[in-house]
Design a protein around this motif. Structure first.
Motif, PDB file in Angstrom:
ATOM      1  N   GLU A  36     -47.942  54.476   5.967  1.00  0.00           N
ATOM      2  CA  GLU A  36     -47.851  55.654   6.823  1.00  0.00           C
ATOM      3  C   GLU A  36     -46.834  55.453   7.940  1.00  0.00           C
ATOM      4  O   GLU A  36     -46.142  56.394   8.342  1.00  0.00           O
ATOM      5  CB  GLU A  36     -49.227  55.972   7.433  1.00  0.00           C
ATOM      6  CG  GLU A  36     -50.294  56.352   6.422  1.00  0.00           C
ATOM      7  CD  GLU A  36     -51.056  55.154   5.901  1.00  0.00           C
ATOM      8  OE1 GLU A  36     -52.142  55.357   5.334  1.00  0.00           O
ATOM      9  OE2 GLU A  36     -50.583  54.006   6.067  1.00  0.00           O
ATOM     10  N   HIS A  37     -46.777  54.231   8.435  1.00  0.00           N
ATOM     11  CA  HIS A  37     -45.836  53.872   9.491  1.00  0.00           C
ATOM     12  C   HIS A  37     -45.104  52.610   9.046  1.00  0.00           C
ATOM     13  O   HIS A  37     -45.711  51.550   8.921  1.00  0.00           O
ATOM     14  CB  HIS A  37     -46.565  53.619  10.808  1.00  0.00           C
ATOM     15  CG  HIS A  37     -47.432  54.759  11.237  1.00  0.00           C
ATOM     16  ND1 HIS A  37     -46.936  55.873  11.867  1.00  0.00           N
ATOM     17  CD2 HIS A  37     -48.766  54.951  11.105  1.00  0.00           C
ATOM     18  CE1 HIS A  37     -47.921  56.706  12.128  1.00  0.00           C
ATOM     19  NE2 HIS A  37     -49.052  56.175  11.677  1.00  0.00           N
ATOM     20  N   ARG A  38     -43.832  52.729   8.795  1.00  0.00           N
ATOM     21  CA  ARG A  38     -43.050  51.593   8.318  1.00  0.00           C
ATOM     22  C   ARG A  38     -42.352  50.899   9.475  1.00  0.00           C
ATOM     23  O   ARG A  38     -42.281  51.423  10.584  1.00  0.00           O
ATOM     24  CB  ARG A  38     -42.040  52.060   7.258  1.00  0.00           C
ATOM     25  CG  ARG A  38     -42.723  52.594   5.992  1.00  0.00           C
ATOM     26  CD  ARG A  38     -41.753  53.292   5.056  1.00  0.00           C
ATOM     27  NE  ARG A  38     -42.444  53.803   3.882  1.00  0.00           N
ATOM     28  CZ  ARG A  38     -42.471  53.200   2.681  1.00  0.00           C
ATOM     29  NH1 ARG A  38     -41.808  52.055   2.513  1.00  0.00           N
ATOM     30  NH2 ARG A  38     -43.128  53.717   1.684  1.00  0.00           N
ATOM     31  N   MET A  39     -41.832  49.711   9.194  1.00  0.00           N
ATOM     32  CA  MET A  39     -41.066  49.019  10.225  1.00  0.00           C
ATOM     33  C   MET A  39     -39.923  49.921  10.697  1.00  0.00           C
ATOM     34  O   MET A  39     -39.333  50.622   9.887  1.00  0.00           O
ATOM     35  CB  MET A  39     -40.504  47.711   9.676  1.00  0.00           C
ATOM     36  CG  MET A  39     -41.533  46.597   9.608  1.00  0.00           C
ATOM     37  SD  MET A  39     -41.950  45.911  11.247  1.00  0.00           S
ATOM     38  CE  MET A  39     -40.601  44.755  11.513  1.00  0.00           C
ATOM     39  N   PRO A  40     -39.661  49.953  12.011  1.00  0.00           N
ATOM     40  CA  PRO A  40     -40.080  48.978  13.028  1.00  0.00           C
ATOM     41  C   PRO A  40     -41.351  49.339  13.795  1.00  0.00           C
ATOM     42  O   PRO A  40     -41.555  48.817  14.893  1.00  0.00           O
ATOM     43  CB  PRO A  40     -38.882  48.951  13.961  1.00  0.00           C
ATOM     44  CG  PRO A  40     -38.415  50.386  13.967  1.00  0.00           C
ATOM     45  CD  PRO A  40     -38.614  50.861  12.549  1.00  0.00           C
ATOM     46  N   ALA A  41     -42.219  50.220  13.276  1.00  0.00           N
ATOM     47  CA  ALA A  41     -43.391  50.629  14.031  1.00  0.00           C
ATOM     48  C   ALA A  41     -44.245  49.439  14.451  1.00  0.00           C
ATOM     49  O   ALA A  41     -44.718  49.370  15.597  1.00  0.00           O
ATOM     50  CB  ALA A  41     -44.237  51.595  13.193  1.00  0.00           C
ATOM     51  N   GLN A  42     -44.442  48.494  13.543  1.00  0.00           N
ATOM     52  CA  GLN A  42     -45.282  47.331  13.845  1.00  0.00           C
ATOM     53  C   GLN A  42     -44.653  46.446  14.921  1.00  0.00           C
ATOM     54  O   GLN A  42     -45.350  45.922  15.799  1.00  0.00           O
ATOM     55  CB  GLN A  42     -45.528  46.517  12.566  1.00  0.00           C
ATOM     56  CG  GLN A  42     -46.311  47.240  11.491  1.00  0.00           C
ATOM     57  CD  GLN A  42     -45.510  48.261  10.706  1.00  0.00           C
ATOM     58  OE1 GLN A  42     -44.281  48.225  10.679  1.00  0.00           O
ATOM     59  NE2 GLN A  42     -46.207  49.192  10.066  1.00  0.00           N
ATOM     60  N   LEU A  43     -43.345  46.302  14.861  1.00  0.00           N
ATOM     61  CA  LEU A  43     -42.641  45.536  15.891  1.00  0.00           C
ATOM     62  C   LEU A  43     -42.684  46.271  17.228  1.00  0.00           C
ATOM     63  O   LEU A  43     -42.908  45.655  18.278  1.00  0.00           O
ATOM     64  CB  LEU A  43     -41.196  45.279  15.464  1.00  0.00           C
ATOM     65  CG  LEU A  43     -40.283  44.615  16.494  1.00  0.00           C
ATOM     66  CD1 LEU A  43     -40.832  43.261  16.915  1.00  0.00           C
ATOM     67  CD2 LEU A  43     -38.866  44.466  15.942  1.00  0.00           C
ATOM     68  N   GLU A  44     -42.490  47.570  17.197  1.00  0.00           N
ATOM     69  CA  GLU A  44     -42.528  48.356  18.437  1.00  0.00           C
ATOM     70  C   GLU A  44     -43.886  48.238  19.119  1.00  0.00           C
ATOM     71  O   GLU A  44     -43.976  48.060  20.342  1.00  0.00           O
ATOM     72  CB  GLU A  44     -42.216  49.814  18.128  1.00  0.00           C
ATOM     73  CG  GLU A  44     -40.775  50.060  17.712  1.00  0.00           C
ATOM     74  CD  GLU A  44     -40.546  51.461  17.202  1.00  0.00           C
ATOM     75  OE1 GLU A  44     -39.377  51.863  17.034  1.00  0.00           O
ATOM     76  OE2 GLU A  44     -41.538  52.187  16.955  1.00  0.00           O
ATOM     77  N   ASP A  45     -44.961  48.321  18.328  1.00  0.00           N
ATOM     78  CA  ASP A  45     -46.297  48.236  18.911  1.00  0.00           C
ATOM     79  C   ASP A  45     -46.574  46.844  19.471  1.00  0.00           C
ATOM     80  O   ASP A  45     -47.180  46.704  20.542  1.00  0.00           O
ATOM     81  CB  ASP A  45     -47.346  48.585  17.857  1.00  0.00           C
ATOM     82  CG  ASP A  45     -47.357  50.066  17.514  1.00  0.00           C
ATOM     83  OD1 ASP A  45     -46.597  50.832  18.139  1.00  0.00           O
ATOM     84  OD2 ASP A  45     -48.131  50.452  16.616  1.00  0.00           O
TER      85      ASP A  45
END
Length: 305
Positions: free
Chosen positions: A114-123
Motif C-alpha cells: 500500500e505504501h512503497r519506499m521511501p515511505a518506510q524510510l520517511e517514517d
C-alpha cells in the motif's frame, strides 16, 4: 552445536512455509505470521510499555527500569517491508531495551505494498527527528532493527549523513536485509538450511522486492540496497546474522565495505542460527548471548556504565 531451544524458531519458519505453500492468502497471511512473532520470546522483566500518543509515527515505548535519562533507542521492526509491527516485536525490543538500559521507541511505519519506499524510510527518519525534538541528542540515539528494519536502521544513518544532519550514536542490525539483489553465494549454499528464506530462493526474494520498490526507488537504491551504498561516515555498527541464513554473505560484504571506509563494525555470525534468532530472547541461549552483546556494544558506544 545449536541449542535444542533454538530449533523452535526453525520449526516456526517451516510451519510458515507450509502454510504459505498451501494458501492463497498472500500478504494478509504474511502479516498474520509477523503479528505472532513474539510467541517464542519471554517477557523482559522490569520493562514496562506505553503507547505513543503524541509522536508523528504510531508505536510503543519499551521502558526498562532505571533507563538512562539522556539516551534512547529507535527500534525499527522487520517483516520484509510488508508486515510486522510493535505488537509482534515488542518482546524482542524490550529485551534489547533492558540490555542497553535505554528507553526504546518501537514504531509502526507504513507498510508495502500500500505504501512503497521511501515511505518506510520517511517514517523511520521522522521518528528519529521526533526523538531529537524530545531532547535526545542525535549522538545519544541508537538506531536498531531486524531484517528489513535492520536495513532501515542503516538507511536512516545514511540519510542523516546525506542530508547533513548530526549522526546517530550507533546502529544495531539483526539479520539485516541488505542483499536484496541476492548476489551472495549463501543464497545457494545456505538454501537447504535456511528455514525462513531457503524455500523462497532468489525468485521469492525478487517477488518480495517487487512489492515495496518502484521504478524510481528500486533495488539499486542505496537506501534499499546497502551493498550499493557508500558507508563513509556511518556510526559504530553491530551486525548480527545467523550462520544458517541465505543473507550471511550480504551482511559480511557490507561489513567489509564499511570497515574499508573507516566505520567501526562488530560482526557477529552465530553458527547454525536462523533469521533474527534474537526472537528467542529469554528462551534460547544464543539469543540471550547476542542481546547481551548488544547491551555491551551500546553501553560502550554511549559511555553508559
Amino acid at each position: 552445536m545449536a541449542s535444542k531451544e533454538s530449533e523452535k524458531l526453525a520449526e516456526l519458519y517451516r510451519y510458515w512455509g507450509d502454510r504459505r505453500a498451501a494458501s492463497n492468502e498472500g500478504i494478509p497471511l504474511i502479516r498474520d505470521f509477523y503479528a505472532d512473532y513474539h510467541q517464542l520470546a519471554t517477557e523482559a522483566e522490569g520493562v514496562s510499555y506505553a503507547t505513543v500518543t503524541d509522536g508523528p509515527i504510531p508505536g510503543i515505548w519499551a521502558i526498562p527500569a532505571g533507563a538512562a535519562g539522556d539516551a534512547a533507542m529507535l527500534y525499527i521492526h522487520g517483516g520484509a517491508y510488508l508486515g510486522g509491527g510493535s505488537t509482534g516485536h515488542r518482546k524482542l525490543a524490550a529485551h534489547a531495551a533492558k540490555a542497553t538500559g535505554l528507553r526504546t521507541l518501537v514504531i509502526d511505519y507504513r507498510l508495502a505494498p500500500e505504501h512503497r519506499m521511501p515511505a518506510q524510510l520517511e517514517d523511520s527518519r521522522a521518528a528519529f527527528d521526533w526523538l531529537v525534538e524530545l531532547g535526545y541528542a542525535p549522538e545519544r540515539i541508537v538506531l536498531a532493527g531486524d531484517s528489513s528494519g535492520g536495513a532501515l536502521a542503516t538507511a536512516v544513518a545514511l540519510h542523516l549523513r546525506d542530508t547533513g544532519a548530526k549522526q546517530a550514536g550507533a546502529v544495531v542490525a539483526y539479520s539485516p536485509y541488505y542483499d536484496v539483489e541476492t548476489v551472495g553465494s549463501t543464497f545457494d549454499t545456505n538454501a537447504p538450511v535456511d528455514a525462513m528464506a531457503g524455500r523462497l530462493g532468489r525468485e521469492g526474494i525478487a517477488r518480495n522486492v517487487s512489492n515495496f520498490t518502484t521504478e524510481e526507488w528500486d533495488a539499486s537504491s542505496p537506501y534499499i540496497n546497502a551493498l550499493r551504498s557508500d558507508p563513509t561516515g556511518l556510526p559504530p555498527m553491530l551486525l548480527s546474522v545467523g550462520g544458517a541464513e541465505v543473507l550471511v554473505e550480504g551482511v559480511e560484504m557490507f561489513a567489509k565495505m564499511a570497515i574499508e571506509k573507516g566505520v567501526e563494525v562488530e560482526l557477529e555470525v552465530v553458527p547454525e542460527m536462523q533469521h533474527v534468532f534474537q526472537f528467542m530472547a529469554g528462551s534460547a541461549p544464543e539469543a540471550d548471548e547476542s542481546i547481551a552483546k548488544t547491551g555491551r556494544f551500546v553501553r560502550q558506544c554511549l559511555n553508559l556504565f
